[in-house]
Design a protein around this motif. Structure first.
Motif, PDB file in Angstrom:
ATOM      1  N   TRP A  34       0.981  -1.056  -0.122  1.00 30.69           N
ATOM      2  CA  TRP A  34      -0.037   0.069   0.048  1.00 30.69           C
ATOM      3  C   TRP A  34       0.802   1.384   0.063  1.00 30.69           C
ATOM      4  O   TRP A  34       1.073   2.414  -0.779  1.00 30.69           O
ATOM      5  CB  TRP A  34      -1.137  -0.537   1.661  1.00 30.69           C
ATOM      6  CG  TRP A  34      -0.856  -0.100   2.747  1.00 30.69           C
ATOM      7  CD1 TRP A  34      -0.509  -0.734   3.544  1.00 30.69           C
ATOM      8  CD2 TRP A  34      -0.418   1.277   3.090  1.00 30.69           C
ATOM      9  NE1 TRP A  34       0.185  -0.634   4.652  1.00 30.69           N
ATOM     10  CE2 TRP A  34       0.435   0.833   4.303  1.00 30.69           C
ATOM     11  CE3 TRP A  34      -0.003   2.112   2.989  1.00 30.69           C
ATOM     12  CZ2 TRP A  34       0.295   1.229   5.631  1.00 30.69           C
ATOM     13  CZ3 TRP A  34      -0.074   3.071   4.141  1.00 30.69           C
ATOM     14  CH2 TRP A  34       0.870   3.090   4.926  1.00 30.69           C
ATOM     15  N   THR A  35       1.879   0.733   0.389  1.00 32.50           N
ATOM     16  CA  THR A  35       2.698   2.418   0.658  1.00 32.50           C
ATOM     17  C   THR A  35       2.893   2.377  -0.700  1.00 32.50           C
ATOM     18  O   THR A  35       3.469   3.705  -0.935  1.00 32.50           O
ATOM     19  CB  THR A  35       4.327   2.171   1.271  1.00 32.50           C
ATOM     20  OG1 THR A  35       3.499   1.730   2.488  1.00 32.50           O
ATOM     21  CG2 THR A  35       5.227   3.313   1.624  1.00 32.50           C
ATOM     22  N   SER A  40       2.338   6.167  -5.442  1.00 35.08           N
ATOM     23  CA  SER A  40       2.677   5.984  -7.759  1.00 35.08           C
ATOM     24  C   SER A  40       1.699   6.442  -7.455  1.00 35.08           C
ATOM     25  O   SER A  40       0.791   7.824  -8.034  1.00 35.08           O
ATOM     26  CB  SER A  40       1.871   4.123  -7.599  1.00 35.08           C
ATOM     27  OG  SER A  40       1.910   4.780  -8.893  1.00 35.08           O
ATOM     28  N   ALA A  41       0.255   6.778  -6.271  1.00 34.76           N
ATOM     29  CA  ALA A  41      -0.989   8.036  -6.656  1.00 34.76           C
ATOM     30  C   ALA A  41      -0.477   9.381  -6.716  1.00 34.76           C
ATOM     31  O   ALA A  41      -0.706  10.071  -7.052  1.00 34.76           O
ATOM     32  CB  ALA A  41      -2.108   7.138  -5.991  1.00 34.76           C
ATOM     33  N   SER A  52      -5.498   7.835 -13.341  1.00 30.19           N
ATOM     34  CA  SER A  52      -4.271   6.685 -12.983  1.00 30.19           C
ATOM     35  C   SER A  52      -4.875   7.042 -10.911  1.00 30.19           C
ATOM     36  O   SER A  52      -4.319   6.049 -10.583  1.00 30.19           O
ATOM     37  CB  SER A  52      -3.352   6.752 -13.120  1.00 30.19           C
ATOM     38  OG  SER A  52      -2.016   5.879 -12.823  1.00 30.19           O
ATOM     39  N   ALA A  53      -4.500   8.172 -10.649  1.00 35.11           N
ATOM     40  CA  ALA A  53      -4.244   8.425 -10.031  1.00 35.11           C
ATOM     41  C   ALA A  53      -5.419   7.840  -8.322  1.00 35.11           C
ATOM     42  O   ALA A  53      -5.030   7.239  -7.029  1.00 35.11           O
ATOM     43  CB  ALA A  53      -4.680   9.466  -8.694  1.00 35.11           C
ATOM     44  N   ILE A  54      -6.711   7.908  -9.057  1.00 33.19           N
ATOM     45  CA  ILE A  54      -7.760   7.308  -8.434  1.00 33.19           C
ATOM     46  C   ILE A  54      -7.939   5.856  -8.650  1.00 33.19           C
ATOM     47  O   ILE A  54      -7.989   5.293  -7.782  1.00 33.19           O
ATOM     48  CB  ILE A  54      -9.209   8.020  -9.283  1.00 33.19           C
ATOM     49  CG1 ILE A  54      -9.223   9.102  -9.407  1.00 33.19           C
ATOM     50  CG2 ILE A  54     -10.168   6.962  -9.240  1.00 33.19           C
ATOM     51  CD1 ILE A  54     -10.076   9.931 -10.377  1.00 33.19           C
ATOM     52  N   GLU A  55      -7.576   4.841  -9.468  1.00 37.98           N
ATOM     53  CA  GLU A  55      -7.241   3.836  -9.784  1.00 37.98           C
ATOM     54  C   GLU A  55      -6.295   2.924  -8.453  1.00 37.98           C
ATOM     55  O   GLU A  55      -6.208   2.742  -7.595  1.00 37.98           O
ATOM     56  CB  GLU A  55      -6.573   2.981 -10.737  1.00 37.98           C
ATOM     57  CG  GLU A  55      -6.334   2.542 -11.130  1.00 37.98           C
ATOM     58  CD  GLU A  55      -5.726   1.595 -12.136  1.00 37.98           C
ATOM     59  OE1 GLU A  55      -5.835   0.539 -12.653  1.00 37.98           O
ATOM     60  OE2 GLU A  55      -6.172   2.039 -13.344  1.00 37.98           O
ATOM     61  N   ASN A  56      -5.523   4.200  -8.287  1.00 38.78           N
ATOM     62  CA  ASN A  56      -4.231   3.311  -7.214  1.00 38.78           C
ATOM     63  C   ASN A  56      -4.532   3.956  -5.886  1.00 38.78           C
ATOM     64  O   ASN A  56      -4.300   2.809  -4.989  1.00 38.78           O
ATOM     65  CB  ASN A  56      -2.939   4.103  -7.481  1.00 38.78           C
ATOM     66  CG  ASN A  56      -2.062   3.399  -8.234  1.00 38.78           C
ATOM     67  OD1 ASN A  56      -2.377   2.373  -8.665  1.00 38.78           O
ATOM     68  ND2 ASN A  56      -1.370   4.463  -9.628  1.00 38.78           N
ATOM     69  N   PHE A  57      -5.609   5.142  -5.908  1.00 40.20           N
ATOM     70  CA  PHE A  57      -5.781   5.304  -4.344  1.00 40.20           C
ATOM     71  C   PHE A  57      -6.980   4.651  -4.198  1.00 40.20           C
ATOM     72  O   PHE A  57      -6.590   3.540  -2.683  1.00 40.20           O
ATOM     73  CB  PHE A  57      -6.234   7.639  -4.055  1.00 40.20           C
ATOM     74  CG  PHE A  57      -5.167   7.874  -4.042  1.00 40.20           C
ATOM     75  CD1 PHE A  57      -4.423   7.782  -3.044  1.00 40.20           C
ATOM     76  CD2 PHE A  57      -5.525   9.113  -5.091  1.00 40.20           C
ATOM     77  CE1 PHE A  57      -3.156   9.215  -3.464  1.00 40.20           C
ATOM     78  CE2 PHE A  57      -4.224   9.605  -5.171  1.00 40.20           C
ATOM     79  CZ  PHE A  57      -3.069   9.884  -3.680  1.00 40.20           C
TER      80      PHE A  57
END
Length: 108
Positions: A34-35, A40-41, A52-57
């Motif tokens: 998760w870190t 990455s997000a 991409s940020a939405i997907e990673n968060f």
């Protein structure tokens, strides 16, 4: 160009302070995973890659649903792409967990 600038400004002013506090959290299961996803997000937000940020968060929150910093950042990313309903939902949830956050108070 404008979206990238907006993403950088939002992240720099509102989300970056949350990132420091997230790093001080205690060990948890899947911490490395998760870190890495959170970082990455964050990079995606800074670069204006909001989808991409939405997907990673979202991936971070599946592993750590209690991580307020990820919830706030997710709300900011939704706001950046114009999905205000989801932005409000995530920011409200973060505000319920911590009502003293600048980002939630500015956007709600």
């Amino acid at each position: 160009m404008f979206k990238a600038l907006l993403g950088f400004l939002l992240f720099s002013l509102l989300a970056a302070p949350l990132s420091r506090s997230f790093c001080q959290q205690t060990d948890s299961p899947n911490q490395d995973e998760w870190t890495a996803l959170f970082r990455s997000a964050q990079q995606d937000m800074q670069a204006g890659r909001f989808a991409s940020a939405i997907e990673n968060f979202n991936k971070v929150l599946r592993l750590r649903p209690d991580l307020v910093a990820a919830r706030v950042n997710l709300g900011l990313a939704y706001h950046a792409v114009g999905d205000y309903q989801l932005a409000v939902a995530d920011l409200r949830q973060a505000d319920e967990e911590n009502p003293h956050l600048l980002a939630t108070n500015l956007f709600l």
